[in-house]
Design a protein around this motif. Structure first.
Motif, mmCIF file in Angstrom:
data_model
loop_
_atom_site.group_PDB
_atom_site.id
_atom_site.type_symbol
_atom_site.label_atom_id
_atom_site.label_comp_id
_atom_site.label_asym_id
_atom_site.label_seq_id
_atom_site.Cartn_x
_atom_site.Cartn_y
_atom_site.Cartn_z
ATOM 1 N N VAL A 172 0.867 -0.862 0.130
ATOM 2 C CA VAL A 172 -0.043 0.075 -0.077
ATOM 3 C C VAL A 172 0.698 1.264 -0.264
ATOM 4 O O VAL A 172 0.492 2.514 -0.723
ATOM 5 C CB VAL A 172 -1.188 0.014 1.203
ATOM 6 C CG1 VAL A 172 -2.195 -1.108 0.999
ATOM 7 C CG2 VAL A 172 -0.281 -0.371 2.584
ATOM 8 N N GLU A 173 2.257 1.348 0.397
ATOM 9 C CA GLU A 173 3.121 2.343 -0.004
ATOM 10 C C GLU A 173 3.541 2.786 -0.881
ATOM 11 O O GLU A 173 4.076 3.629 -1.659
ATOM 12 C CB GLU A 173 4.183 2.062 1.032
ATOM 13 C CG GLU A 173 3.896 2.444 2.340
ATOM 14 C CD GLU A 173 5.481 2.286 3.358
ATOM 15 O OE1 GLU A 173 6.894 2.471 2.872
ATOM 16 O OE2 GLU A 173 5.497 1.719 4.555
ATOM 17 N N LYS A 176 0.936 4.210 -3.665
ATOM 18 C CA LYS A 176 1.170 5.591 -3.442
ATOM 19 C C LYS A 176 1.982 6.413 -5.032
ATOM 20 O O LYS A 176 1.755 7.335 -4.601
ATOM 21 C CB LYS A 176 1.911 5.653 -2.011
ATOM 22 C CG LYS A 176 0.721 5.993 -1.117
ATOM 23 C CD LYS A 176 1.328 7.157 0.640
ATOM 24 C CE LYS A 176 0.145 5.725 1.112
ATOM 25 N NZ LYS A 176 0.632 6.854 2.649
ATOM 26 N N LYS A 182 -6.399 2.381 -8.514
ATOM 27 C CA LYS A 182 -6.852 1.732 -6.910
ATOM 28 C C LYS A 182 -6.936 0.693 -6.906
ATOM 29 O O LYS A 182 -6.355 -0.283 -7.923
ATOM 30 C CB LYS A 182 -8.563 2.544 -6.935
ATOM 31 C CG LYS A 182 -8.569 3.781 -7.137
ATOM 32 C CD LYS A 182 -9.884 4.251 -6.207
ATOM 33 C CE LYS A 182 -10.688 5.702 -6.279
ATOM 34 N NZ LYS A 182 -9.787 6.548 -5.624
ATOM 35 N N LYS A 211 -3.014 2.886 6.697
ATOM 36 C CA LYS A 211 -1.795 3.778 5.223
ATOM 37 C C LYS A 211 -2.740 4.080 4.089
ATOM 38 O O LYS A 211 -2.202 4.888 3.807
ATOM 39 C CB LYS A 211 -1.251 2.546 5.102
ATOM 40 C CG LYS A 211 -0.030 2.548 6.532
ATOM 41 C CD LYS A 211 1.137 1.466 6.061
ATOM 42 C CE LYS A 211 1.705 0.839 7.551
ATOM 43 N NZ LYS A 211 3.118 2.210 7.503
ATOM 44 N N SER A 212 -3.866 3.700 3.713
ATOM 45 C CA SER A 212 -4.353 3.247 2.358
ATOM 46 C C SER A 212 -5.903 3.738 2.712
ATOM 47 O O SER A 212 -6.811 3.055 1.808
ATOM 48 C CB SER A 212 -3.971 2.326 1.378
ATOM 49 O OG SER A 212 -4.302 2.594 0.071
ATOM 50 N N GLN A 215 -6.784 4.531 -1.735
ATOM 51 C CA GLN A 215 -7.026 4.058 -3.133
ATOM 52 C C GLN A 215 -6.992 2.203 -2.733
ATOM 53 O O GLN A 215 -7.334 1.758 -3.556
ATOM 54 C CB GLN A 215 -4.983 4.563 -3.180
ATOM 55 C CG GLN A 215 -4.442 4.925 -3.989
ATOM 56 C CD GLN A 215 -2.828 5.552 -4.311
ATOM 57 O OE1 GLN A 215 -2.230 5.371 -3.928
ATOM 58 N NE2 GLN A 215 -3.144 5.049 -5.462
#
Ligand SMILES: [Zn+2]
Length: 307
Positions: A172-173, A176, A182, A211-212, A215
């Motif tokens: 998930v990082e 970004k 998505k 963290k997300s 998205q």
């Protein structure tokens, strides 16, 4: 589809691509690319499997990229970096072409399996490698395939069968870096409480959502036993997110024999309980074929109209 949370519509995902290719005669179980073998060598058969899932009226089909990376294409098929990227890019095109030919309203999710999947030894079902890798190492390893798939513009990215909280956080990082993309993230679990690597599923899912916030549209589980879905998802109930579940047919992968143990059974009898548990994205994983997806479509349609 804009994948918003504003409606109650259940979204039906397809079934197991690799196991259906195998059922249709392509030996994928002992291949280091799994279903990705068809991307390189059997594109027509791959299109047939996609077509059968589309005709079974699912809303989303997944690309054959679960176990495929630029590196393993170069290593196992002696391709150049450029050729390998093209194969990965074309996975979205092949799926999209089938949908266009069928004039279907169906979406394409580009599959990203975990680091362990590319080891081709069932490592995604225990995540043993997690502790020896850093978040940055996971990101570096996942970046090349994700970059190519993002360029191919699928409707979603499917981060799937992820065995650990750490690898999920890295994914998930990394996402970004592709702010317009998505996706969903689904964990693999071998019991009703923890990820395959052993973190409480509630903590792992909460970390992904935190963290997300924008998205990752859905969080959940896949390639788990169908009986474990509801107890696993119930532990995510506090999360402000849609849920996803696409279990296998109750089979376990035996890396020694490179086959599935147990005959497996139908997941259809479980579908109503999934809808009742508030799961929005429902489908099948290994040993769930187009015929079963067609049955699940009927269950979803009849039960949703009854609710
Ligand atoms: Zn599976």
């Amino acid at each position: 589809m804009n994948f918003t949370r504003n409606d109650n519509k259940i979204i039906l995902i397809d079934g197991g691509l690799g196991t259906t290719l195998h059922e249709y005669g392509l030996a994928v179980f002992d291949d280091p690319l799994w279903s990705g073998k068809a991307l390189v060598k059997e594109q027509e058969l791959l299109a047939k499997v996609h077509r059968d899932f589309v005709q079974a009226k699912c809303d989303v089909i997944l690309t054959a990229t679960y176990q495929v990376t630029v590196d393993n294409l170069m290593n196992y098929h002696h391709l150049s970096n450029e050729q390998a990227e093209e194969i990965i890019y074309n996975s979205v095109k092949i799926a999209r072409n089938v949908i266009d030919e069928e004039k279907a309203k169906c979406y394409v999710a580009a599959s990203i399996g975990p680091y362990g999947a590319a080891l081709s030894d069932g490592s995604e079902f225990n995540g043993w490698y997690t502790d020896s890798m850093t978040i940055e190492q996971f990101k570096d390893w996942h970046r090349p395939r994700l970059a190519v798939l993002a360029r191919a513009q699928p409707d979603l990215i499917a981060f799937e069968t992820i065995p650990s909280k750490k690898e999920a956080e890295a994914l998930v990082e990394l996402l970004k870096e592709f702010p317009n993309v998505k996706g969903w993230l689904s964990f693999n679990c071998q019991d009703t409480k923890t990820t395959a690597h052993g973190e409480p599923i509630e903590e792992a899912a909460a970390s992904v959502c935190l963290k997300s916030p924008d998205q990752i549209i859905a969080v959940g589980v896949n390639c788990v036993h169908p009986e474990t879905v509801v107890p696993l998802i119930k532990q995510m109930n506090k999360m402000d997110r849609d849920f996803i579940a696409y279990p296998n047919a109750g089979v376990t992968w035996d890396p020694e024999t490179m086959t599935f143990k147990n005959e497996g059974r139908l997941i259809a009898p479980f579908i109503r309980s999934y809808i009742d548990a508030g799961i929005k994205y429902i489908g099948g994983c290994c040993n769930v074929n187009p015929n079963q997806i067609r049955t699940i479509r009927d269950i979803i349609d009849s039960y949703s109209s009854y609710l």
